[in-house]
Design a protein around this motif. Structure first.
Motif, PDB file in Angstrom:
ATOM      1  N   ASN A  28       0.799  -1.230   0.000  1.00 21.46           N
ATOM      2  CA  ASN A  28       0.000   0.000   0.000  1.00 21.46           C
ATOM      3  C   ASN A  28       0.832   1.280   0.000  1.00 21.46           C
ATOM      4  OD1 ASN A  28      -2.137  -1.736   0.091  1.00 21.46           O
ATOM      5  ND2 ASN A  28      -2.965  -1.006   2.040  1.00 21.46           N
ATOM      6  N   GLY A  29       1.971   1.264   0.695  1.00 16.08           N
ATOM      7  CA  GLY A  29       2.789   2.476   0.768  1.00 16.08           C
ATOM      8  C   GLY A  29       3.244   2.935  -0.608  1.00 16.08           C
ATOM      9  N   THR A  30       3.707   2.001  -1.428  1.00 19.81           N
ATOM     10  CA  THR A  30       4.155   2.345  -2.775  1.00 19.81           C
ATOM     11  C   THR A  30       2.985   2.802  -3.635  1.00 19.81           C
ATOM     12  OG1 THR A  30       6.013   0.792  -2.646  1.00 19.81           O
ATOM     13  CG2 THR A  30       5.298   1.469  -4.848  1.00 19.81           C
ATOM     14  N   LEU A  31       1.841   2.133  -3.526  1.00 21.48           N
ATOM     15  CA  LEU A  31       0.651   2.559  -4.266  1.00 21.48           C
ATOM     16  C   LEU A  31       0.248   3.979  -3.878  1.00 21.48           C
ATOM     17  CD1 LEU A  31      -1.499  -0.701  -4.031  1.00 21.48           C
ATOM     18  CD2 LEU A  31      -0.262   0.141  -6.041  1.00 21.48           C
ATOM     19  N   GLN A  32       0.314   4.278  -2.591  1.00 22.23           N
ATOM     20  CA  GLN A  32      -0.078   5.602  -2.116  1.00 22.23           C
ATOM     21  C   GLN A  32       0.870   6.680  -2.635  1.00 22.23           C
ATOM     22  OE1 GLN A  32      -2.959   6.188  -0.427  1.00 22.23           O
ATOM     23  NE2 GLN A  32      -2.463   8.332  -0.818  1.00 22.23           N
ATOM     24  N   GLN A  33       2.155   6.349  -2.763  1.00 22.70           N
ATOM     25  CA  GLN A  33       3.117   7.306  -3.315  1.00 22.70           C
ATOM     26  C   GLN A  33       2.791   7.612  -4.774  1.00 22.70           C
ATOM     27  OE1 GLN A  33       6.838   5.340  -2.593  1.00 22.70           O
ATOM     28  NE2 GLN A  33       6.897   5.890  -0.422  1.00 22.70           N
ATOM     29  N   ILE A  34       2.386   6.601  -5.523  1.00 23.21           N
ATOM     30  CA  ILE A  34       2.002   6.812  -6.929  1.00 23.21           C
ATOM     31  C   ILE A  34       0.767   7.703  -6.992  1.00 23.21           C
ATOM     32  CG2 ILE A  34       1.235   5.700  -9.057  1.00 23.21           C
ATOM     33  CD1 ILE A  34       2.816   3.195  -8.128  1.00 23.21           C
ATOM     34  N   ILE A  35      -0.212   7.397  -6.149  1.00 18.39           N
ATOM     35  CA  ILE A  35      -1.446   8.182  -6.110  1.00 18.39           C
ATOM     36  C   ILE A  35      -1.152   9.645  -5.788  1.00 18.39           C
ATOM     37  CG2 ILE A  35      -3.587   8.560  -4.818  1.00 18.39           C
ATOM     38  CD1 ILE A  35      -3.638   5.495  -4.352  1.00 18.39           C
ATOM     39  N   TYR A  36      -0.327   9.859  -4.768  1.00 23.65           N
ATOM     40  CA  TYR A  36      -0.072  11.229  -4.278  1.00 23.65           C
ATOM     41  C   TYR A  36       0.514  12.113  -5.371  1.00 23.65           C
ATOM     42  CZ  TYR A  36       1.821  15.077  -1.550  1.00 23.65           C
ATOM     43  OH  TYR A  36       2.119  16.327  -1.078  1.00 23.65           O
ATOM     44  N   PHE A  37       1.569  11.636  -6.017  1.00 27.38           N
ATOM     45  CA  PHE A  37       2.249  12.489  -7.000  1.00 27.38           C
ATOM     46  C   PHE A  37       1.479  12.549  -8.322  1.00 27.38           C
ATOM     47  CE2 PHE A  37       5.753  11.601  -4.034  1.00 27.38           C
ATOM     48  CZ  PHE A  37       6.144  12.912  -3.777  1.00 27.38           C
ATOM     49  N   PHE A  38       0.698  11.514  -8.620  1.00 32.03           N
ATOM     50  CA  PHE A  38      -0.156  11.581  -9.809  1.00 32.03           C
ATOM     51  C   PHE A  38      -1.249  12.630  -9.608  1.00 32.03           C
ATOM     52  CE2 PHE A  38      -3.954  10.060 -12.172  1.00 32.03           C
ATOM     53  CZ  PHE A  38      -3.461  10.215 -13.449  1.00 32.03           C
ATOM     54  N   GLU A  39      -1.873  12.629  -8.451  1.00 35.47           N
ATOM     55  CA  GLU A  39      -2.921  13.620  -8.161  1.00 35.47           C
ATOM     56  C   GLU A  39      -2.350  15.028  -8.058  1.00 35.47           C
ATOM     57  OE1 GLU A  39      -4.942  12.355  -4.653  1.00 35.47           O
ATOM     58  OE2 GLU A  39      -6.332  11.067  -5.753  1.00 35.47           O
ATOM     59  N   SER A  40      -1.086  15.123  -7.657  1.00 31.53           N
ATOM     60  CA  SER A  40      -0.432  16.437  -7.544  1.00 31.53           C
ATOM     61  C   SER A  40       0.070  16.936  -8.885  1.00 31.53           C
ATOM     62  CB  SER A  40       0.750  16.355  -6.569  1.00 31.53           C
ATOM     63  OG  SER A  40       0.332  15.927  -5.294  1.00 31.53           O
ATOM     64  N   GLN A  41      -0.144  16.171  -9.932  1.00 26.04           N
ATOM     65  CA  GLN A  41       0.296  16.485 -11.294  1.00 26.04           C
ATOM     66  C   GLN A  41       1.818  16.596 -11.390  1.00 26.04           C
ATOM     67  OE1 GLN A  41      -2.007  19.968 -12.453  1.00 26.04           O
ATOM     68  NE2 GLN A  41      -3.779  18.701 -12.957  1.00 26.04           N
ATOM     69  N   LEU A  42       2.494  15.833 -10.539  1.00 26.63           N
ATOM     70  CA  LEU A  42       3.955  15.766 -10.586  1.00 26.63           C
ATOM     71  C   LEU A  42       4.423  14.434 -11.162  1.00 26.63           C
ATOM     72  CD1 LEU A  42       4.790  17.349  -7.095  1.00 26.63           C
ATOM     73  CD2 LEU A  42       4.980  18.424  -9.352  1.00 26.63           C
ATOM     74  N   LEU A  43       3.469  13.615 -11.574  1.00 32.57           N
ATOM     75  CA  LEU A  43       3.754  12.319 -12.174  1.00 32.57           C
ATOM     76  C   LEU A  43       2.794  12.117 -13.339  1.00 32.57           C
ATOM     77  CD1 LEU A  43       5.084   9.483 -12.177  1.00 32.57           C
ATOM     78  CD2 LEU A  43       3.379   8.797 -10.474  1.00 32.57           C
ATOM     79  N   SER A  44       3.335  11.963 -14.541  1.00 35.44           N
ATOM     80  CA  SER A  44       2.488  11.829 -15.729  1.00 35.44           C
ATOM     81  C   SER A  44       1.811  10.475 -15.775  1.00 35.44           C
ATOM     82  CB  SER A  44       3.336  12.025 -16.988  1.00 35.44           C
ATOM     83  OG  SER A  44       4.249  10.939 -17.140  1.00 35.44           O
ATOM     84  N   LYS A  45       0.747  10.414 -16.555  1.00 41.14           N
ATOM     85  CA  LYS A  45       0.006   9.165 -16.737  1.00 41.14           C
ATOM     86  C   LYS A  45       0.911   8.069 -17.289  1.00 41.14           C
ATOM     87  CE  LYS A  45      -3.682   7.277 -19.665  1.00 41.14           C
ATOM     88  NZ  LYS A  45      -4.755   7.630 -20.639  1.00 41.14           N
ATOM     89  N   ASP A  46       1.717   8.401 -18.280  1.00 38.45           N
ATOM     90  CA  ASP A  46       2.584   7.411 -18.927  1.00 38.45           C
ATOM     91  C   ASP A  46       3.568   6.797 -17.943  1.00 38.45           C
ATOM     92  OD1 ASP A  46       3.824   6.047 -21.228  1.00 38.45           O
ATOM     93  OD2 ASP A  46       5.495   7.403 -20.822  1.00 38.45           O
ATOM     94  N   LEU A  47       4.238   7.643 -17.157  1.00 41.42           N
ATOM     95  CA  LEU A  47       5.230   7.126 -16.216  1.00 41.42           C
ATOM     96  C   LEU A  47       4.562   6.441 -15.022  1.00 41.42           C
ATOM     97  CD1 LEU A  47       8.019   9.866 -16.254  1.00 41.42           C
ATOM     98  CD2 LEU A  47       8.010   7.620 -17.342  1.00 41.42           C
ATOM     99  N   ALA A  48       3.395   6.919 -14.612  1.00 40.10           N
ATOM    100  CA  ALA A  48       2.667   6.267 -13.515  1.00 40.10           C
ATOM    101  C   ALA A  48       2.336   4.825 -13.893  1.00 40.10           C
ATOM    102  CB  ALA A  48       1.395   7.039 -13.180  1.00 40.10           C
TER     103      ALA A  48
END
Length: 332
Positions: free
Chosen positions: A186-206
Motif C-alpha cells: 500500500n505504501g508504494t501505491l499511495q506514493q504513486i497516487i499522491y504524486f499523480f494527483e499532484s500532477q507531478l507524475l504523468s500518466k505514462d510514467l505512472a
C-alpha cells in the motif's frame, strides 16, 4: 554511576596484583590518584572510563548500562538530505553487507511494512521513482520546488543509479526471511497516487511504475515458491511469511553465528542500529514468535499463496484503471 562501575570492575578483576596498583597502571597515574578514584574522592574522566572499559573488555553498552538495566546505546545512520548523501548511504550499505555475503550462517529477517528496499533497486522506472520520492521527502529544495518526476528522471546522476543497482544485487547473496501482509504494497501505491494527483507524475510514467510493481510482485511470488533468491549464485534461501496478526514495522534483523544486530527506521531512510545482544536476543525471540503466528506461504497451500499475490495484483490493476481515466479517486 562511578560506584557501580568500580564495583563491577572489582567483581570481574582476576589479577593477583592489588586493584589499586592495577588501576594506576592502566590509567598511567600514581597510586594515590588511583586510590582516590576507586574511593570516589575523584571523578573518573570519560577518557579514563573508556581506557578501563577497553582493558577489561567491557562494551560501551555495558559501560553505560552499569547501574541501569533498561538503558542501552544505539548508533544512528547518517542524515540524508541530497543525492550525494543518498549515494553515500548506498555505498555504506554495500560495505556493511559484503561481509555477510561471505558467511553461510548470515541471514536477514525483514518485517515489511513497505516493499523491502532491495526489490526496488534495479534498472527500472520504480527505482528512479523511489529515488525521487526519497529526495522529495528529505531534500528541502525538492520539497519546496514543484519539480515533476518526468523532469527529474533524466537528471539522476549515473553514479547514484549504479550504486543503487549494486546494492540491490548484493542482497542476492544473503539468506532472507520476510514478513508481509495485505498492506505491504500500500505504501508504494499511495506514493504513486499522491504524486499523480499532484500532477507531478504523468500518466505514462505512472503506468510504467505500476508495471514495475507488478514485476516485483511476480518476482517475490517466484522466490516464495522456489524458497531461494532468484539470481543468487550461492543458493541463498528465501522464506515469505504472511502475518495477519501483527502490523509490520520495517525493522530489519541481521544474524550470524556469532552476532546479532537490528535496525529500526525513524525517518524515511535513517535508522537506529542496535547491537546490544540481550536486546537483540529479545528481538530474535519476537521474530520467532511471529513465525509461529504467521503462514509460511510455501507450506500453507497453493490457494492461500495465490489469493495473497492476486490481491496485490488486483490493487495494482485497479490503480492502473483509474490512472487510465485520469484520476485515482476511489482507489482503496
Amino acid at each position: 554511576m562511578q560506584y557501580q562501575f568500580i564495583k563491577y570492575l572489582k567483581e570481574i578483576n582476576t589479577s593477583t596484583t592489588s586493584f589499586v596498583d592495577e588501576i594506576a597502571t592502566i590509567l598511567d597515574i600514581g597510586y594515590d590518584a588511583a586510590y582516590r578514584r576507586i574511593n570516589l574522592k575523584t571523578n573518573l574522566t570519560l577518557e579514563e572510563s573508556v581506557k578501563l572499559a577497553k582493558y577489561y573488555k567491557i562494551s560501551l553498552n555495558k559501560l553505560f548500562e552499569v547501574g541501569s538495566k533498561n538503558t542501552i546505546l544505539v548508533e544512528t545512520s547518517p542524515i540524508i538530505t541530497n543525492e550525494e548523501h543518498l549515494e553515500s548511504y548506498f555505498s555504506k550499505s554495500i560495505e556493511n553487507l559484503i561481509p555477510l555475503t561471505k558467511l553461510k550462517s548470515a541471514s536477514i529477517l525483514y518485517s515489511a511494512k513497505d516493499i523491502p528496499l532491495f526489490y526496488t533497486l534495479k534498472d527500472s522506472y520504480i527505482t528512479r521513482y523511489k529515488i525521487y520520492v526519497w529526495l522529495k521527502l528529505t531534500n528541502k529544495e525538492m520539497t519546496k520546488n514543484k519539480v515533476s518526476f518526468d523532469d527529474f528522471i533524466d537528471t539522476i546522476p549515473h553514479s547514484l543509479l549504479e550504486k543503487a543497482y549494486e546494492l540491490g544485487r548484493t542482497y542476492n547473496f544473503i539468506n532472507i526471511t520476510e514478513f508481509w501482509n495485505d498492506n505491504t504494497i500500500n505504501g508504494t501505491l499511495q506514493q504513486i497516487i499522491y504524486f499523480f494527483e499532484s500532477q507531478l507524475l504523468s500518466k505514462d510514467l505512472a503506468l510504467k511504475i505500476c508495471d514495475d510493481l507488478e514485476d516485483i510482485v511476480n518476482h517475490v511470488e517466484k522466490q516464495t515458491i522456489r524458497q531461494s533468491i532468484i539470481n543468487s549464485e550461492n543458493n541463498a534461501s528465501y522464506n515469505l511469511y504472511k502475518s495477519d496478526l501483527l502490523t509490520m514495522s520495517n525493522i530489519i534483523m541481521v544474524k550470524t553465528s556469532y552476532k546479532k544486530a537490528f535496525f529500526v527506521p525513524y525517518t524515511v531512510l535513517e535508522y537506529l542500529k542496535i547491537e546490544h545482544q540481550e536486546t537483540c536476543n529479545t528481538m530474535d525471540d519476537f521474530f520467532s514468535r511471529q513465525m509461529s503466528n504467521s503462514k509460511l506461504l510455501v507450506h500453507s497451500g497453493e490457494k492461500d499463496r495465490v489469493l495473497f499475490f492476486n490481491k496485490m495484483m488486483q490493487k495494482i490493476n485497479k490503480l492502473k484503471e483509474l490512472i487510465n481515466v485520469g484520476t485515482s479517486r476511489g482507489f482503496e
